[in-house]
Structure formats: C-alpha cells, structure tokens
Design a protein around this motif. Structure first.
Motif, mmCIF file in Angstrom:
data_model
loop_
_atom_site.group_PDB
_atom_site.id
_atom_site.type_symbol
_atom_site.label_atom_id
_atom_site.label_comp_id
_atom_site.label_asym_id
_atom_site.label_seq_id
_atom_site.Cartn_x
_atom_site.Cartn_y
_atom_site.Cartn_z
ATOM 1 N N SER A 1 3.479 16.208 25.936
ATOM 2 C CA SER A 1 3.596 15.236 27.026
ATOM 3 C C SER A 1 4.328 15.816 28.239
ATOM 4 O O SER A 1 4.307 15.220 29.319
ATOM 5 N N ASN A 2 4.935 16.980 28.065
ATOM 6 C CA ASN A 2 5.581 17.642 29.213
ATOM 7 C C ASN A 2 4.556 17.992 30.296
ATOM 8 O O ASN A 2 4.912 18.142 31.470
ATOM 9 N N ALA A 3 3.300 18.125 29.891
ATOM 10 C CA ALA A 3 2.263 18.411 30.886
ATOM 11 C C ALA A 3 2.214 17.306 31.937
ATOM 12 O O ALA A 3 2.141 17.570 33.140
ATOM 13 N N MET A 4 2.284 16.043 31.491
ATOM 14 C CA MET A 4 2.258 14.933 32.435
ATOM 15 C C MET A 4 3.579 14.794 33.190
ATOM 16 O O MET A 4 3.610 14.273 34.311
ATOM 17 N N ILE A 5 4.654 15.280 32.597
ATOM 18 C CA ILE A 5 5.928 15.299 33.334
ATOM 19 C C ILE A 5 5.813 16.275 34.502
ATOM 20 O O ILE A 5 6.232 15.975 35.626
ATOM 21 N N TYR A 6 5.234 17.437 34.243
ATOM 22 C CA TYR A 6 5.021 18.394 35.340
ATOM 23 C C TYR A 6 4.112 17.787 36.412
ATOM 24 O O TYR A 6 4.302 18.033 37.608
ATOM 25 N N TYR A 7 3.149 16.985 35.984
ATOM 26 C CA TYR A 7 2.266 16.308 36.939
ATOM 27 C C TYR A 7 3.063 15.372 37.840
ATOM 28 O O TYR A 7 2.908 15.371 39.069
ATOM 29 N N GLN A 8 3.952 14.581 37.221
ATOM 30 C CA GLN A 8 4.775 13.657 38.009
ATOM 31 C C GLN A 8 5.722 14.409 38.937
ATOM 32 O O GLN A 8 5.905 14.025 40.108
ATOM 33 N N ILE A 9 6.288 15.497 38.448
ATOM 34 C CA ILE A 9 7.183 16.300 39.297
ATOM 35 C C ILE A 9 6.411 16.868 40.480
ATOM 36 O O ILE A 9 6.877 16.851 41.622
ATOM 37 N N GLY A 10 5.209 17.363 40.207
ATOM 38 C CA GLY A 10 4.392 17.916 41.281
ATOM 39 C C GLY A 10 4.057 16.882 42.338
ATOM 40 O O GLY A 10 4.117 17.157 43.543
ATOM 41 N N LYS B 1 5.943 24.317 45.791
ATOM 42 C CA LYS B 1 6.660 23.925 44.575
ATOM 43 C C LYS B 1 5.769 23.047 43.700
ATOM 44 O O LYS B 1 5.753 23.183 42.471
ATOM 45 N N ALA B 2 5.034 22.142 44.338
ATOM 46 C CA ALA B 2 4.135 21.270 43.587
ATOM 47 C C ALA B 2 3.059 22.087 42.882
ATOM 48 O O ALA B 2 2.721 21.816 41.715
ATOM 49 N N LEU B 3 2.534 23.083 43.565
ATOM 50 C CA LEU B 3 1.513 23.939 42.968
ATOM 51 C C LEU B 3 2.063 24.630 41.720
ATOM 52 O O LEU B 3 1.383 24.723 40.682
ATOM 53 N N GLU B 4 3.287 25.066 41.809
ATOM 54 C CA GLU B 4 3.933 25.710 40.663
ATOM 55 C C GLU B 4 4.080 24.725 39.503
ATOM 56 O O GLU B 4 3.843 25.075 38.337
ATOM 57 N N SER B 5 4.449 23.490 39.817
ATOM 58 C CA SER B 5 4.614 22.469 38.768
ATOM 59 C C SER B 5 3.288 22.155 38.095
ATOM 60 O O SER B 5 3.210 22.049 36.866
ATOM 61 N N TYR B 6 2.228 21.984 38.889
ATOM 62 C CA TYR B 6 0.917 21.700 38.305
ATOM 63 C C TYR B 6 0.476 22.844 37.385
ATOM 64 O O TYR B 6 -0.089 22.614 36.315
ATOM 65 N N THR B 7 0.741 24.074 37.819
ATOM 66 C CA THR B 7 0.358 25.233 37.006
ATOM 67 C C THR B 7 1.149 25.264 35.705
ATOM 68 O O THR B 7 0.588 25.547 34.634
ATOM 69 N N MET B 8 2.444 24.946 35.771
ATOM 70 C CA MET B 8 3.250 24.889 34.548
ATOM 71 C C MET B 8 2.707 23.827 33.597
ATOM 72 O O MET B 8 2.630 24.045 32.390
ATOM 73 N N GLY B 9 2.306 22.685 34.155
ATOM 74 C CA GLY B 9 1.742 21.642 33.311
ATOM 75 C C GLY B 9 0.450 22.075 32.646
ATOM 76 O O GLY B 9 0.215 21.785 31.466
ATOM 77 N N LEU B 10 -0.385 22.793 33.391
ATOM 78 C CA LEU B 10 -1.650 23.268 32.821
ATOM 79 C C LEU B 10 -1.422 24.366 31.790
ATOM 80 O O LEU B 10 -2.247 24.542 30.887
ATOM 81 N N LEU C 1 -7.075 16.501 32.810
ATOM 82 C CA LEU C 1 -7.874 16.432 34.034
ATOM 83 C C LEU C 1 -7.084 15.998 35.273
ATOM 84 O O LEU C 1 -7.307 16.554 36.349
ATOM 85 N N PRO C 2 -6.175 15.008 35.178
ATOM 86 C CA PRO C 2 -5.420 14.657 36.392
ATOM 87 C C PRO C 2 -4.636 15.831 36.962
ATOM 88 O O PRO C 2 -4.547 15.995 38.185
ATOM 89 N N LEU C 3 -4.094 16.669 36.079
ATOM 90 C CA LEU C 3 -3.375 17.859 36.528
ATOM 91 C C LEU C 3 -4.316 18.843 37.205
ATOM 92 O O LEU C 3 -4.015 19.390 38.275
ATOM 93 N N ARG C 4 -5.448 19.078 36.577
ATOM 94 C CA ARG C 4 -6.415 20.039 37.128
ATOM 95 C C ARG C 4 -6.943 19.554 38.483
ATOM 96 O O ARG C 4 -7.072 20.329 39.427
ATOM 97 N N MET C 5 -7.202 18.249 38.585
ATOM 98 C CA MET C 5 -7.683 17.688 39.847
ATOM 99 C C MET C 5 -6.599 17.752 40.922
ATOM 100 O O MET C 5 -6.888 18.048 42.088
ATOM 101 N N ALA C 6 -5.372 17.461 40.537
ATOM 102 C CA ALA C 6 -4.273 17.506 41.508
ATOM 103 C C ALA C 6 -4.088 18.914 42.044
ATOM 104 O O ALA C 6 -3.874 19.108 43.254
ATOM 105 N N ARG C 7 -4.201 19.911 41.162
ATOM 106 C CA ARG C 7 -4.031 21.287 41.629
ATOM 107 C C ARG C 7 -5.191 21.703 42.517
ATOM 108 O O ARG C 7 -4.999 22.376 43.541
ATOM 109 N N ALA C 8 -6.405 21.308 42.146
ATOM 110 C CA ALA C 8 -7.574 21.643 42.969
ATOM 111 C C ALA C 8 -7.435 21.056 44.363
ATOM 112 O O ALA C 8 -7.693 21.727 45.370
#
Length: 275
Positions: free
Chosen positions: A59-68, A79-88, A95-102
């Motif tokens: 579930s830390n993946a979604m935490i990184y999403y929220q931080i991003g 910084k957000a890009l780094e957070s999304y990448t850490m989550g992935l 998918l929400p993480l991948r879409m947010a990073r894209a």
C-alpha cells in the motif's frame, strides 16, 4: 523450557507486528486528515513516517501517489516525478500512479517517457480512454499517423461522443494529406454542436492554412463571441490579422489577450512581427 521460550518469542513477535501495523494505520489516518485540512507538508511527513515503520507494505505505492500529488500541488514537479517512480517500484501495475507519471512527463515535455507509460497502461487496460487519447496525440506529433489513427478509432469506438478524439482525428487527417476528409469532419461537428467554440477555432485554423482568410476570421470571431475570455482564440485571430497585414486589428487582439493574462513573451513575440 526451550519450547516455552520459542512460543513466547513467537507471541512477542506477533505482538510487535500488530503494534507496527496499528502505528502504520494511525500515521496513514492522520496523514489523510492533514490532507483534508490542506496541511500537505504535515501530511507528507506522516506518510513518510508510516512507510518508515512498514517499508514493505504494498500500500506504500498509493502513499507515494498521494505524496506526488501533494508535491505537484506545491509546485515541485521533479519531486513528484520521483515519488511516482518510487511508488511504481513498489507496485508497477498501479494504473493511477502510471497515469499520473505519464501526465507529469507530458507537462515536463518528455513525450518519449510519457509514451512508454501510456503504452504500459494500455497493455494492462486496453480501454483506458485518456491513455488512448494521449498516445494518439503523441503518435501524431511523431508523424506515426497509422498508429495514431488506430488509437483514435479505438477510442471513438468506445466513446463515439469523445469530442477531443474527434478533433484529434480531424487534425490527423489534415496532417496525413486528407484535407477534404478533415474539412468534412469539422463541418459536421460544427453543425452538430454549434455552441462549441473550440470547433469554430479548429475550423478557422484549417481555413487559414487554405488561405480562406475571410472564413477563418469569421470562425475565430464566432469562437471568441462564445468564449470571450479565451486567450488562445484571441492570439490565433491576432496571428491571422498579422498574416493578412491588418496591424490595427492584430494590436487590439494582443492588447485584449494581455488584459486577460496572456504570456507576455508570446505577446511580445507577436508584436515584434507587427514592426
């Protein structure tokens, strides 16, 4: 005695794990409460404390999403890009993480990496409409017209009323040496939705490339009448006036665009063409 010690050790370990999970959930709950109160820096600290306690939680993946998301909100896209990448890295198929990073890659001008993320999303979920639209847009810019057309057509099969995709297909046909088809499509769209300003602006652009200046002016003017505060339409009509040597009208549109908050560099560049 040895068996008793082993049992006691297992019980203590279970108790510690339960306590860690409880602390993790407490920090996450407090972080979400801080987000609701718009205290994003505090929320980020609490989220990071939760992950420090339970670094292996998926579930830390979604935490990184929220931080991003919070970092983007604070104007820190890198910084957000780094957070999304850490989550992935924790969960590659979220998918929400991948879409947010894209989306963020697109905003930062890195279309190649955005394309990879959108393609990954579509490998896992072929009917993701935003990913189809954005990949078609990128393909069009890369002059990969066949691939762009396939994505637009797939999207329109899923959602025939998707106006942005229909406009994208019009512009694709214009670029792909199908000018008659492009004009027929945009005319049909205008007839079906005569109150949509964007359609007049798109048609005006096509008319301008064909040097149909009177028709282009009429359509830009119609678009502006429907959306008087749209800066892009004013700048586009100003560009038309510059092309047709109508300096007074161009200056009037540029002045109005500046009043509405246009980018001063864009306006200055266009004013330079009036000299």
């Amino acid at each position: 005695m040895g068996k008793w010690k082993l049992t006691l050790g297992l019980c203590l370990a279970a108790t510690v794990c339960q306590a860690q999970v409880s602390d993790y959930r407490t920090y996450v709950r407090r972080a979400l409460e801080s987000m609701s109160a718009d205290s994003t820096e505090k929320a980020e600290r609490l989220f990071r404390e939760a992950m420090r306690i339970e670094p292996a939680q998926r579930s830390n993946a979604m935490i990184y999403y929220q931080i991003g998301r919070m970092q983007e909100h604070r104007g820190k896209p890198e910084k957000a890009l780094e957070s999304y990448t850490m989550g992935l890295n924790v969960a590659p198929h979220v998918l929400p993480l991948r879409m947010a990073r894209a989306k963020l890659y697109m905003q930062l001008g890195n279309k190649e990496k955005a394309l990879v993320d959108y393609s990954d999303v579509l490998d896992w979920k072929a009917d993701e409409q935003e990913a189809l639209f954005m990949r078609a847009y990128i393909y069009t810019g890369q002059r990969l017209y066949r691939r762009a057309r396939a994505d637009y057509e797939a999207l329109l099969k899923l959602n025939p009323a998707h106006e942005e995709a229909r406009i994208g297909l019009v512009l694709l046909n214009e670029k792909d040496n199908r000018p008659q088809e492009a004009m027929e499509q945009i005319n049909a769209m205008v007839a079906a939705a005569p109150d949509h300003a964007i359609l007049y602006a798109v048609r005006a652009g096509l008319e301008q490339t064909r040097k149909q200046y009177e028709a282009a002016e009429a359509d830009f003017t119609k678009a502006i009448s429907l959306e008087p505060k749209n800066i892009d339409y004013l700048l586009n009509r100003a560009a038309l006036y510059i092309e047709t040597k109508r300096k007074k009208e161009a200056r009037a549109d540029l002045d109005k665009a500046m009043e509405l908050g246009a980018n001063p560099e864009d306006v200055a560049s266009m004013r330079h063409e009036l000299r």
